[in-house]
Design a protein around this motif. Sequence first.
Motif, PDB file in Angstrom:
ATOM      1  N   TYR A  12       7.560   1.399  -2.205  1.00 11.59           N
ATOM      2  CA  TYR A  12       7.018   2.436  -2.884  1.00 11.59           C
ATOM      3  C   TYR A  12       8.383   3.227  -3.210  1.00 11.59           C
ATOM      4  CZ  TYR A  12       2.202   1.675  -1.597  1.00 11.59           C
ATOM      5  OH  TYR A  12       1.020   0.883  -1.332  1.00 11.59           O
ATOM      6  N   ALA A  17       7.511  -0.519   2.480  1.00  8.91           N
ATOM      7  CA  ALA A  17       6.133  -0.410   3.011  1.00  8.91           C
ATOM      8  C   ALA A  17       5.685  -1.805   3.557  1.00  8.91           C
ATOM      9  CB  ALA A  17       5.172  -0.110   1.798  1.00  8.91           C
ATOM     10  N   ASN A  37      -3.708   3.682  10.748  1.00 11.44           N
ATOM     11  CA  ASN A  37      -3.523   4.166   9.625  1.00 11.44           C
ATOM     12  C   ASN A  37      -2.114   3.956   9.128  1.00 11.44           C
ATOM     13  OD1 ASN A  37      -5.588   6.591  10.824  1.00 11.44           O
ATOM     14  ND2 ASN A  37      -5.783   5.791   8.823  1.00 11.44           N
ATOM     15  N   GLY A  40       0.165  -0.361   6.354  1.00 10.11           N
ATOM     16  CA  GLY A  40       0.573  -1.232   5.119  1.00 10.11           C
ATOM     17  C   GLY A  40      -0.582  -2.207   4.882  1.00 10.11           C
ATOM     18  N   THR A  43      -1.572  -1.646   1.342  1.00 10.62           N
ATOM     19  CA  THR A  43      -0.766  -2.074   0.515  1.00 10.62           C
ATOM     20  C   THR A  43      -0.456  -3.738   0.253  1.00 10.62           C
ATOM     21  OG1 THR A  43       0.508  -0.130   1.106  1.00 10.62           O
ATOM     22  CG2 THR A  43       1.923  -1.881   0.271  1.00 10.62           C
ATOM     23  N   GLU A 160     -11.578  -2.255   4.539  1.00  9.40           N
ATOM     24  CA  GLU A 160     -12.316  -1.602   5.181  1.00  9.40           C
ATOM     25  C   GLU A 160     -13.761  -1.286   4.992  1.00  9.40           C
ATOM     26  OE1 GLU A 160     -10.753   1.017   7.545  1.00  9.40           O
ATOM     27  OE2 GLU A 160      -8.748   0.653   7.204  1.00  9.40           O
ATOM     28  N   GLN A 192     -10.034  -1.125  10.436  1.00  8.97           N
ATOM     29  CA  GLN A 192      -9.435  -0.328  11.637  1.00  8.97           C
ATOM     30  C   GLN A 192     -10.434  -0.492  12.538  1.00  8.97           C
ATOM     31  OE1 GLN A 192      -7.903   3.591  11.387  1.00  8.97           O
ATOM     32  NE2 GLN A 192      -7.747   3.449   9.308  1.00  8.97           N
TER      33      GLN A 192
HETATM   34  P1  ATP Z   1      -5.080   3.391   6.138  1.00  9.00           P
HETATM   35  O1  ATP Z   1      -5.777   2.580   7.170  1.00  9.00           O
HETATM   36  O2  ATP Z   1      -4.918   4.621   6.662  1.00  9.00           O
HETATM   37  O3  ATP Z   1      -5.667   3.245   4.829  1.00  9.00           O
HETATM   38  P2  ATP Z   1      -2.978   1.264   5.437  1.00  9.00           P
HETATM   39  O4  ATP Z   1      -2.523   0.224   6.852  1.00  9.00           O
HETATM   40  O5  ATP Z   1      -3.857   0.609   4.530  1.00  9.00           O
HETATM   41  O6  ATP Z   1      -3.647   2.593   6.089  1.00  9.00           O
HETATM   42  P3  ATP Z   1      -1.215   1.758   3.417  1.00  9.00           P
HETATM   43  O7  ATP Z   1      -2.116   2.603   2.632  1.00  9.00           O
HETATM   44  O8  ATP Z   1      -1.012   0.441   2.910  1.00  9.00           O
HETATM   45  O9  ATP Z   1      -1.633   1.742   4.803  1.00  9.00           O
HETATM   46  O10 ATP Z   1       0.043   2.804   3.418  1.00  9.00           O
HETATM   47  C1  ATP Z   1       1.220   1.829   4.024  1.00  9.00           C
HETATM   48  C2  ATP Z   1       2.353   3.256   3.681  1.00  9.00           C
HETATM   49  O11 ATP Z   1       2.758   3.064   2.635  1.00  9.00           O
HETATM   50  C3  ATP Z   1       2.324   4.400   4.275  1.00  9.00           C
HETATM   51  O12 ATP Z   1       3.299   4.979   4.911  1.00  9.00           O
HETATM   52  C4  ATP Z   1       1.573   5.146   3.095  1.00  9.00           C
HETATM   53  O13 ATP Z   1       2.145   6.513   2.966  1.00  9.00           O
HETATM   54  C5  ATP Z   1       2.855   4.903   1.931  1.00  9.00           C
HETATM   55  N1  ATP Z   1       2.111   4.561   0.602  1.00  9.00           N
HETATM   56  C6  ATP Z   1       0.930   4.024   0.306  1.00  9.00           C
HETATM   57  N2  ATP Z   1       0.702   4.341  -0.983  1.00  9.00           N
HETATM   58  C7  ATP Z   1       1.709   4.892  -1.414  1.00  9.00           C
HETATM   59  C8  ATP Z   1       2.165   5.456  -2.630  1.00  9.00           C
HETATM   60  N3  ATP Z   1       1.538   5.324  -3.804  1.00  9.00           N
HETATM   61  N4  ATP Z   1       3.460   6.067  -2.674  1.00  9.00           N
HETATM   62  C9  ATP Z   1       4.181   6.190  -1.812  1.00  9.00           C
HETATM   63  N5  ATP Z   1       3.804   5.743  -0.632  1.00  9.00           N
HETATM   64  C10 ATP Z   1       2.711   5.176  -0.368  1.00  9.00           C
END
Ligand code: ATP
Length: 234
Positions: A12, A17, A37, A40, A43, A160, A192
């Motif tokens: 990003y 990520a 949390n 990624g 992502t 989730e 999670q």
């Molecule tokens: P959660 O369980 O909280 O949903 P996750 O494991 O799904 O977490 P992601 O949402 O994939 O995590 O985020 C991974 C990283 O990328 C985090 O540090 C987040 O802040 C960052 N991130 C996610 N979306 C964006 C975006 N649109 N712009 C910038 N950074 C982002």
Amino acid sequence: MVLKVDNINVFYGAIHALKGVSVTVNEGEIVTLIGANGAGKSTLLKTLSGLLKVKSGSIEFLGQSIVGHAAQSIVKDGLIHCPEGRRVFANMSVEENLELGAFLRKDSEVRKDMENVYERFPRLLERRKQMAGTLSGGEQQMLAIGRALMARPKLLLLDEPSMGLAPLLVQEIFQIVQEINKNGTTVLLVEQNANQALKIAHRAYVLETGKIVLSGSAAELADSEEIKSAYLGH
Ligand code: ATP
């Protein structure tokens, strides 16, 4: 193999990520991806469904590269994403939401599949004319899963599905995911709730700050001391 993700890197802007992530999913499996949390997980799912671009690495779905393909074409191939937070169309009825799940299909079995969804989720049948935005959280999750099933997934990505649901409903959702899998749908499940996810999955990957740090059979991971202390709360 249904899905083969090899060494992908996703950014990003300046944020790295996903760092060299490799994951495979075989036909008939439930594979779960667990992690804290921000690890990624979402992502990775967004990348698979074509909503985010990879900087490098490869993604094969059913033996074909899907890197750079449009999200719509990936849906057409049968890779269906049921996003975090359900994202039902609030101002449309339950039935209209289900119809939208099938919007790219040209075959004549859409009606039959809708009946199957109603059979699996009787609560959706009772509420089929109700606006989706007025459903309870659990009902919206059922609708989101039902809508994904209407696309006839060859691989179902679930982000989730238990989030924000009462414990009894969490059980029900995991049971439904297991039944859907037993009926032949391959599933990649982001959770999670590692405890429950490891109970229904065949294999699992652990993602930490963009990297896969552990993988193995779900039973192995559920037994690992590292996983127990970090993710299972005992
Ligand atoms: P959660 O369980 O909280 O949903 P996750 O494991 O799904 O977490 P992601 O949402 O994939 O995590 O985020 C991974 C990283 O990328 C985090 O540090 C987040 O802040 C960052 N991130 C996610 N979306 C964006 C975006 N649109 N712009 C910038 N950074 C982002």
